[in-house]
Design a protein around this motif. Sequence first.
Motif, PDB file in Angstrom:
ATOM      1  N   ARG A   9       0.826  -1.213   0.000  1.00 59.44           N
ATOM      2  CA  ARG A   9       0.000   0.000   0.000  1.00 59.44           C
ATOM      3  C   ARG A   9       0.858   1.260   0.000  1.00 59.44           C
ATOM      4  O   ARG A   9       0.572   2.207  -0.735  1.00 59.44           O
ATOM      5  CB  ARG A   9      -0.925   0.021   1.221  1.00 59.44           C
ATOM      6  CG  ARG A   9      -1.633   1.375   1.434  1.00 59.44           C
ATOM      7  CD  ARG A   9      -2.637   1.341   2.554  1.00 59.44           C
ATOM      8  NE  ARG A   9      -3.825   0.615   2.160  1.00 59.44           N
ATOM      9  CZ  ARG A   9      -4.814   1.131   1.423  1.00 59.44           C
ATOM     10  NH1 ARG A   9      -4.735   2.374   0.976  1.00 59.44           N
ATOM     11  NH2 ARG A   9      -5.849   0.414   1.108  1.00 59.44           N
ATOM     12  N   THR A 134      -3.370   9.086  -6.182  1.00 60.05           N
ATOM     13  CA  THR A 134      -4.761   8.741  -6.509  1.00 60.05           C
ATOM     14  C   THR A 134      -4.822   7.955  -7.809  1.00 60.05           C
ATOM     15  O   THR A 134      -5.698   7.094  -7.983  1.00 60.05           O
ATOM     16  CB  THR A 134      -5.644  10.004  -6.607  1.00 60.05           C
ATOM     17  OG1 THR A 134      -5.091  10.904  -7.584  1.00 60.05           O
ATOM     18  CG2 THR A 134      -5.739  10.707  -5.262  1.00 60.05           C
ATOM     19  N   ARG A 136      -2.683   5.705  -8.791  1.00 57.18           N
ATOM     20  CA  ARG A 136      -2.316   4.305  -8.520  1.00 57.18           C
ATOM     21  C   ARG A 136      -3.329   3.629  -7.612  1.00 57.18           C
ATOM     22  O   ARG A 136      -3.310   2.400  -7.459  1.00 57.18           O
ATOM     23  CB  ARG A 136      -0.895   4.222  -7.941  1.00 57.18           C
ATOM     24  CG  ARG A 136      -0.756   4.673  -6.514  1.00 57.18           C
ATOM     25  CD  ARG A 136       0.691   4.989  -6.149  1.00 57.18           C
ATOM     26  NE  ARG A 136       1.541   3.820  -6.093  1.00 57.18           N
ATOM     27  CZ  ARG A 136       1.750   3.094  -4.979  1.00 57.18           C
ATOM     28  NH1 ARG A 136       1.121   3.407  -3.862  1.00 57.18           N
ATOM     29  NH2 ARG A 136       2.561   2.064  -4.994  1.00 57.18           N
ATOM     30  N   GLY A 137      -4.208   4.418  -6.964  1.00 55.98           N
ATOM     31  CA  GLY A 137      -5.294   3.862  -6.163  1.00 55.98           C
ATOM     32  C   GLY A 137      -4.906   3.398  -4.778  1.00 55.98           C
ATOM     33  O   GLY A 137      -5.666   2.688  -4.115  1.00 55.98           O
ATOM     34  N   ARG A 138      -3.778   3.848  -4.286  1.00 52.54           N
ATOM     35  CA  ARG A 138      -3.348   3.492  -2.937  1.00 52.54           C
ATOM     36  C   ARG A 138      -2.143   4.351  -2.590  1.00 52.54           C
ATOM     37  O   ARG A 138      -1.516   4.947  -3.465  1.00 52.54           O
ATOM     38  CB  ARG A 138      -2.985   2.005  -2.822  1.00 52.54           C
ATOM     39  CG  ARG A 138      -1.795   1.580  -3.668  1.00 52.54           C
ATOM     40  CD  ARG A 138      -1.628   0.071  -3.681  1.00 52.54           C
ATOM     41  NE  ARG A 138      -0.373  -0.324  -4.313  1.00 52.54           N
ATOM     42  CZ  ARG A 138      -0.173  -0.397  -5.614  1.00 52.54           C
ATOM     43  NH1 ARG A 138      -1.151  -0.093  -6.448  1.00 52.54           N
ATOM     44  NH2 ARG A 138       1.005  -0.776  -6.088  1.00 52.54           N
ATOM     45  N   ALA A 178     -10.006  10.029   0.015  1.00 51.28           N
ATOM     46  CA  ALA A 178     -10.465   8.777   0.624  1.00 51.28           C
ATOM     47  C   ALA A 178     -11.052   7.830  -0.415  1.00 51.28           C
ATOM     48  O   ALA A 178     -10.810   6.614  -0.378  1.00 51.28           O
ATOM     49  CB  ALA A 178     -11.488   9.059   1.718  1.00 51.28           C
ATOM     50  N   GLY A 179     -11.822   8.370  -1.341  1.00 58.57           N
ATOM     51  CA  GLY A 179     -12.448   7.528  -2.346  1.00 58.57           C
ATOM     52  C   GLY A 179     -11.482   6.941  -3.349  1.00 58.57           C
ATOM     53  O   GLY A 179     -11.861   6.065  -4.146  1.00 58.57           O
ATOM     54  N   HIS A 180     -10.242   7.404  -3.336  1.00 62.75           N
ATOM     55  CA  HIS A 180      -9.216   6.899  -4.254  1.00 62.75           C
ATOM     56  C   HIS A 180      -8.270   5.918  -3.567  1.00 62.75           C
ATOM     57  O   HIS A 180      -7.255   5.519  -4.158  1.00 62.75           O
ATOM     58  CB  HIS A 180      -8.410   8.069  -4.827  1.00 62.75           C
ATOM     59  CG  HIS A 180      -9.225   9.043  -5.608  1.00 62.75           C
ATOM     60  ND1 HIS A 180      -9.601   8.836  -6.912  1.00 62.75           N
ATOM     61  CD2 HIS A 180      -9.758  10.240  -5.256  1.00 62.75           C
ATOM     62  CE1 HIS A 180     -10.315   9.857  -7.341  1.00 62.75           C
ATOM     63  NE2 HIS A 180     -10.419  10.725  -6.365  1.00 62.75           N
ATOM     64  N   GLY A 181      -8.553   5.563  -2.320  1.00 63.03           N
ATOM     65  CA  GLY A 181      -7.717   4.604  -1.613  1.00 63.03           C
ATOM     66  C   GLY A 181      -6.441   5.185  -1.036  1.00 63.03           C
ATOM     67  O   GLY A 181      -5.525   4.443  -0.676  1.00 63.03           O
ATOM     68  N   VAL A 182      -6.370   6.513  -0.932  1.00 61.68           N
ATOM     69  CA  VAL A 182      -5.161   7.171  -0.439  1.00 61.68           C
ATOM     70  C   VAL A 182      -5.395   7.709   0.969  1.00 61.68           C
ATOM     71  O   VAL A 182      -6.367   8.430   1.212  1.00 61.68           O
ATOM     72  CB  VAL A 182      -4.733   8.321  -1.374  1.00 61.68           C
ATOM     73  CG1 VAL A 182      -3.527   9.061  -0.804  1.00 61.68           C
ATOM     74  CG2 VAL A 182      -4.430   7.783  -2.767  1.00 61.68           C
ATOM     75  N   HIS A 183      -4.521   7.354   1.889  1.00 63.26           N
ATOM     76  CA  HIS A 183      -4.579   7.860   3.259  1.00 63.26           C
ATOM     77  C   HIS A 183      -3.924   9.236   3.320  1.00 63.26           C
ATOM     78  O   HIS A 183      -2.858   9.444   2.745  1.00 63.26           O
ATOM     79  CB  HIS A 183      -3.837   6.933   4.218  1.00 63.26           C
ATOM     80  CG  HIS A 183      -4.463   5.589   4.384  1.00 63.26           C
ATOM     81  ND1 HIS A 183      -4.140   4.747   5.434  1.00 63.26           N
ATOM     82  CD2 HIS A 183      -5.398   4.921   3.652  1.00 63.26           C
ATOM     83  CE1 HIS A 183      -4.833   3.620   5.330  1.00 63.26           C
ATOM     84  NE2 HIS A 183      -5.596   3.709   4.250  1.00 63.26           N
ATOM     85  N   ASN A 228      -5.173   5.760   8.902  1.00 58.68           N
ATOM     86  CA  ASN A 228      -5.914   6.749   8.123  1.00 58.68           C
ATOM     87  C   ASN A 228      -6.688   7.727   9.001  1.00 58.68           C
ATOM     88  O   ASN A 228      -7.850   8.037   8.749  1.00 58.68           O
ATOM     89  CB  ASN A 228      -6.876   6.087   7.127  1.00 58.68           C
ATOM     90  CG  ASN A 228      -7.283   7.040   6.010  1.00 58.68           C
ATOM     91  OD1 ASN A 228      -6.586   8.008   5.702  1.00 58.68           O
ATOM     92  ND2 ASN A 228      -8.435   6.771   5.404  1.00 58.68           N
TER      93      ASN A 228
END
Length: 272
Positions: A9, A134, A136-138, A178-183, A228
Motif C-alpha cells: 500500500r 490517486t 495508482r489507487g493506494r 479517501a475515495g481513491h484509496g489514499v490515506h 488513516n
Amino acid sequence: MKPSLDRHRFGPWAVVTGASSGIGAAFARHLAVSGLNLVLAARRLPELRTLGDELAASHGIDYRAVGVDLTDDDFLDRLRTATADLDVGTVIGNAGAALPGRFLDLDTDDLLRGVQLKVTANLRLAHHFGRRLTGRGRGGLLLVSSVGGRQGVPYMANNAATEAYVLSLGEALHAEFAGHGVHVTVLLPGPTDTPALAGMGIDPTALPIRPMSADRCAAEGLAALAANRATHIAGRINRIQAHLLPRPMATRVMGATIGRTFAAGSPTGATA
C-alpha cells in the motif's frame, strides 16, 4: 513504538522532505524498517547521503538523496525528475523552519520564505504527488503541521499561521482522497527534542511539557497514517492539553512560554 507500514500500500518508494535531521530523519528510519526505499530531500546533501548509506546498509533498501531548498521556485522540478521512474507510495511533507521573534522585528523576506516553505511547498507537493497517488489507487500523504497551527502563537505568529494552512489542507485532502484509496494524515507535534528546538534558544526545562523524542513523534505519525486518521497530535499529554485548553488560553500559555525567551534576548531561529 515501531510502526509497520504495508509495503504494497505505502511502497515501494517513499519521499521525505526535511530528511536531514530531527523528525524527518526519524521518519526515514521508521520507513526503512518497513522495507520502503527512500527519496531523501533537504538542503544538506552530505547529511542525506550519510543517512541513506546507513539505512541502506542496515535495512537493505535503496535510496536517492536530493539536495534541494523547498523555497526555490524549481524545487518541484528537481523532485519530479528524481522520482519520475519510481513507484512512489508515500509522501511526507516534513520540512519546516522556526522563525521566532516579535513580528514587527522580523525581516519580511524571511517571513515570506516561511510561507513558501510551509504553504507553497506543501501545496505543490500535495498537488503533484496527490495525482500520482490517486492514480495508482493506494498510498499515503503525511503533512507535518504543529500544535501551534491550532491557534495563534505570539512570537511565532507567522509559523503558527503557516502551520494552520497545512492543517486545513490536510484535513480537506483526507476527505477528498479517501475515495481513491489514499490515506492522508496531518501530524501535529508539540515540543520535540530536535536541533530546531535548540536553535530557537528555548530552554527545554522551562517548557510546561517535556519535549518528546523525534523517534516517538515520527512513529506516532506513521501509525496514524496507517490507520488513516485525518489528524494526530503527537504525545498523550499534548493531546490532553489540546482537549482541555480553550484556544484563547492556549494562545496565552504559548505566548508566555516563548515570550520568556525574548526577555533574555532574541534567538535567531532554526531549520528542521
